[in-house]
Design an enzyme around this catalytic site. Structure first.
Site, mmCIF file in Angstrom:
data_model
loop_
_atom_site.group_PDB
_atom_site.id
_atom_site.type_symbol
_atom_site.label_atom_id
_atom_site.label_comp_id
_atom_site.label_asym_id
_atom_site.label_seq_id
_atom_site.Cartn_x
_atom_site.Cartn_y
_atom_site.Cartn_z
ATOM 1 N N ASN A 212 0.819 -1.326 -0.014
ATOM 2 C CA ASN A 212 -0.043 0.056 -0.006
ATOM 3 C C ASN A 212 0.890 1.263 -0.219
ATOM 4 O OD1 ASN A 212 0.661 0.784 2.831
ATOM 5 N ND2 ASN A 212 -0.329 -1.544 3.093
ATOM 6 N N ASP A 281 -4.170 -6.795 5.371
ATOM 7 C CA ASP A 281 -4.992 -7.901 5.946
ATOM 8 C C ASP A 281 -4.912 -8.937 5.395
ATOM 9 O OD1 ASP A 281 -6.283 -5.761 7.685
ATOM 10 O OD2 ASP A 281 -7.339 -4.896 6.092
ATOM 11 N N LYS A 291 8.495 -16.798 -11.008
ATOM 12 C CA LYS A 291 7.636 -15.745 -11.491
ATOM 13 C C LYS A 291 6.242 -16.291 -12.371
ATOM 14 C CE LYS A 291 7.808 -11.840 -14.719
ATOM 15 N NZ LYS A 291 8.527 -11.463 -15.795
ATOM 16 N N PRO A 307 -2.349 -12.360 10.427
ATOM 17 C CA PRO A 307 -2.554 -11.915 11.738
ATOM 18 C C PRO A 307 -2.783 -10.613 11.905
ATOM 19 C CG PRO A 307 -0.410 -12.539 11.479
ATOM 20 C CD PRO A 307 -1.024 -12.548 10.078
ATOM 21 N N ILE A 309 -2.230 -7.875 14.224
ATOM 22 C CA ILE A 309 -0.995 -7.538 15.095
ATOM 23 C C ILE A 309 -1.739 -6.796 16.574
ATOM 24 C CG2 ILE A 309 1.217 -6.898 15.837
ATOM 25 C CD1 ILE A 309 1.509 -7.123 12.581
ATOM 26 N N PHE A 325 -4.362 2.861 14.865
ATOM 27 C CA PHE A 325 -4.805 3.836 13.901
ATOM 28 C C PHE A 325 -5.968 3.286 13.186
ATOM 29 C CE2 PHE A 325 -1.969 7.533 13.260
ATOM 30 C CZ PHE A 325 -1.206 7.467 14.487
ATOM 31 N N LYS A 339 -13.647 -0.261 15.596
ATOM 32 C CA LYS A 339 -12.105 -0.850 15.900
ATOM 33 C C LYS A 339 -11.840 -0.756 17.401
ATOM 34 C CE LYS A 339 -10.843 -0.377 11.137
ATOM 35 N NZ LYS A 339 -9.943 0.303 10.006
ATOM 36 N N LYS A 343 -11.399 -4.359 18.987
ATOM 37 C CA LYS A 343 -10.016 -4.624 19.193
ATOM 38 C C LYS A 343 -9.708 -4.500 20.665
ATOM 39 C CE LYS A 343 -8.473 -4.133 14.402
ATOM 40 N NZ LYS A 343 -7.291 -4.138 13.329
HETATM 41 O O1 PMT Z 1 3.094 5.912 6.669
HETATM 42 P P1 PMT Z 1 2.605 7.427 6.440
HETATM 43 O O2 PMT Z 1 2.467 7.620 4.689
HETATM 44 O O3 PMT Z 1 2.891 8.255 6.859
HETATM 45 O O4 PMT Z 1 0.870 7.345 6.405
HETATM 46 C C1 PMT Z 1 0.247 7.020 7.684
HETATM 47 C C2 PMT Z 1 -1.070 6.082 7.952
HETATM 48 C C3 PMT Z 1 -1.973 6.709 6.860
HETATM 49 C C4 PMT Z 1 -0.525 4.716 7.289
HETATM 50 C C5 PMT Z 1 -1.300 6.043 9.286
HETATM 51 O O5 PMT Z 1 -1.473 7.393 9.855
HETATM 52 C C6 PMT Z 1 -2.386 5.077 9.536
HETATM 53 O O6 PMT Z 1 -3.448 5.360 9.401
HETATM 54 N N1 PMT Z 1 -2.178 3.718 9.893
HETATM 55 C C7 PMT Z 1 -2.943 2.753 9.983
HETATM 56 C C8 PMT Z 1 -3.249 1.970 8.674
HETATM 57 C C9 PMT Z 1 -4.086 0.899 8.735
HETATM 58 O O7 PMT Z 1 -3.892 -0.133 8.333
HETATM 59 O O8 PMT Z 1 -5.196 1.191 8.864
HETATM 60 P P2 PMT Z 1 -6.449 0.109 9.453
HETATM 61 O O9 PMT Z 1 -7.685 0.746 9.699
HETATM 62 O O10 PMT Z 1 -6.374 -1.046 8.317
HETATM 63 O O11 PMT Z 1 -6.014 -0.874 10.437
HETATM 64 C C10 PMT Z 1 -6.515 -0.614 11.850
HETATM 65 C C11 PMT Z 1 -5.301 -0.798 12.964
HETATM 66 O O12 PMT Z 1 -5.200 -2.354 12.964
HETATM 67 C C12 PMT Z 1 -4.104 -0.404 12.510
HETATM 68 O O13 PMT Z 1 -3.469 0.381 13.733
HETATM 69 C C13 PMT Z 1 -3.105 -1.496 12.078
HETATM 70 O O14 PMT Z 1 -1.700 -1.195 12.221
HETATM 71 C C14 PMT Z 1 -3.747 -2.397 12.640
HETATM 72 N N2 PMT Z 1 -3.476 -3.782 11.759
HETATM 73 C C15 PMT Z 1 -4.180 -4.065 10.600
HETATM 74 C C16 PMT Z 1 -4.266 -5.206 10.263
HETATM 75 C C17 PMT Z 1 -3.495 -6.083 10.564
HETATM 76 N N3 PMT Z 1 -3.351 -7.125 10.015
HETATM 77 N N4 PMT Z 1 -2.699 -5.866 11.711
HETATM 78 C C18 PMT Z 1 -2.716 -4.830 12.390
HETATM 79 O O15 PMT Z 1 -2.170 -4.711 13.433
#
Ligand code: PMT
Length: 400
Positions: A212, A281, A291, A307, A309, A325, A339, A343
């Site tokens: 991403n 995800d 390839k 998973p 995290i 986040f 969330k 979570k």
């Molecule tokens: O890196 P930059 O370019 O500065 O951009 C910052 C950002 C936009 C990436 C950052 O501010 C941000 O929003 N990070 C979270 C991105 C994200 O994956 O969000 P989500 O809504 O999909 O996930 C929710 C939370 O679960 C996040 O804390 C993520 O780290 C966590 N997660 C998600 C999936 C997974 N398999 N494991 C996780 O721990």
């Protein structure tokens, strides 16, 4: 470790004979590991030349608002954002009056007016009559009431031959003030924080992957803001092209599973976990060993869930204070609050993605932070500034 190590100090020098003491101040700050940049008023250049301060600080000295040497129209904003602390030494009665009334008619006063959450300290230096003058005393009281630190003045012989209050305090004493300022701001002292940042890469075959747009900037700034406050920081980072923050233990990973493993190798004794990484995800159920060749018109790749995290950290028997986040394109509040509950987080910082100027890969961002029973908006600002505000907010709730 010296509290000044790695600190960024913007030193404002206004026009007083005490400007010569600032040479010694810069040397002391540099010797303690701080980086100093200097902004001079035009009158200050009559006392000591910019070249002297350039040589001693190792950085270009800023004097002009406009002109060929100015690289950016928003240099004053950039300088204010760069600094951890701004110290004006010497601060003349004139500069003190301008700060009091929000006058910005040169680079130094414009930088000060552009300050938002960065602290400012002034070291007054003037003739005793000017210092005693009710106008100056009212100005000093007003600055102090706004939280601006007033360091000095001292009593003694003055350049004009009189004896009394108004001398700038000595460089050693000023350096001690700066050191104590950072010592009391070490609110994360003894706290261990694990932070994830950047994207993950999930291989499809040896040359292709799912990823991403995360640049890592937000997470890296949060890591720096925690370290700035004295935390022991472990930064687990996906592949990014920005430099690792100095002095912070950084573990480089590629996939979500590797990020999960690195987090769990460091989380047991952590006090705070901040999940800033954009973790994929899903990953390919079975990445191809060679390839993938172009053949059929359509290609399906089976994906399997990675998973989570953040959820796994929050579900530990004795979890750290867990902050997530939420990156959303729409219905930000609904998804973020969902969330937070699902979570079992202590706090979640939501940001809009998919628009330019905030979120992924931008230098700026804005956050809406939610916790059980409250929320706070952190308006558009540089990621460095936002990180400081978020870290302060986390600390308020971690202590509670
Ligand atoms: O890196 P930059 O370019 O500065 O951009 C910052 C950002 C936009 C990436 C950052 O501010 C941000 O929003 N990070 C979270 C991105 C994200 O994956 O969000 P989500 O809504 O999909 O996930 C929710 C939370 O679960 C996040 O804390 C993520 O780290 C966590 N997660 C998600 C999936 C997974 N398999 N494991 C996780 O721990």
């Amino acid at each position: 470790m010296d509290e000044l190590n790695g600190k960024k100090i913007l030193l404002g020098i206004s026009g007083g004979i005490a400007a010569y003491k600032s040479i010694e101040l810069i040397r002391r700050l540099n010797d303690s590991g701080a980086e100093v940049r200097v902004v001079m008023t035009k009158s200050a250049t009559e006392f000591v030349t910019p070249l002297t301060f350039e040589a001693i600080s190792g950085n270009p000295v800023h004097v002009e608002m406009f002109g060929p040497r100015i690289k950016s129209a928003i240099e004053h904003v950039e300088l204010a954002r760069w600094a951890d602390l701004i110290v004006i030494a010497p601060a003349t009665a004139n500069v003190i009056a301008k700060l009091t009334h929000g006058i910005a008619d040169d680079l130094l006063t414009t930088v000060c007016l552009a300050l938002t959450d960065i602290d400012l300290a002034v070291a007054p230096a003037m003739n005793l009559g000017m210092w005693k003058n009710p106008a100056t005393q009212e100005n000093i009281a007003s600055l102090s009431g706004r939280g601006i630190k007033i360091w000095g003045p001292a009593e003694g012989f003055q350049a004009c031959g009189e004896i009394g209050s108004g001398r700038m305090i000595e460089a050693a004493e000023l350096a001690d003030h700066v050191r104590s300022y950072f010592a009391v701001n070490q609110t994360y002292g003894g706290v261990k924080v694990v932070i994830t940042a950047g994207p993950t890469r999930e291989p499809l075959d040896p040359v292709r992957f799912i990823t991403n747009r995360s640049s890592g900037k937000m997470g890296y700034e949060i890591a720096s803001a925690c370290a700035e406050r004295g935390a022991e920081v472990v930064l687990v980072s996906g592949p990014v092209s920005i430099a690792a923050p100095e002095g912070i233990k950084t573990i480089d990973v590629e996939t979500a599973q590797e990020m999960h493993d690195a987090v769990f190798a460091n989380i047991v004794d952590a006090d705070i976990y901040i999940g800033t990484a954009a973790v994929a995800d899903y990953r390919a159920a079975t990445p191809a060993e060679q390839k993938i060749k172009k053949s059929a018109d359509e290609l399906s790749i089976e994906l399997t869930k990675n998973p989570d995290i953040l959820a796994d950290v929050a579900a530990m028997d004795t979890p750290p204070f867990t902050v997530g986040f939420a990156a959303e394109t729409n219905d930000i509040e609904i998804y973020a609050k969902g969330k937070l509950q699902k979570k079992k987080l202590k706090m979640i910082a939501a940001n809009q993605v998919g628009v330019s100027g905030t979120g992924f890969d931008s230098d700026n961002n804005k956050l809406h932070v939610y916790w059980n029973g409250g929320d706070r908006e952190l308006p558009l600002a540089s990621k460095a500034e936002l990180a400081r505000e978020l870290v302060a907010l986390i600390m308020e709730h971690y202590d509670a």
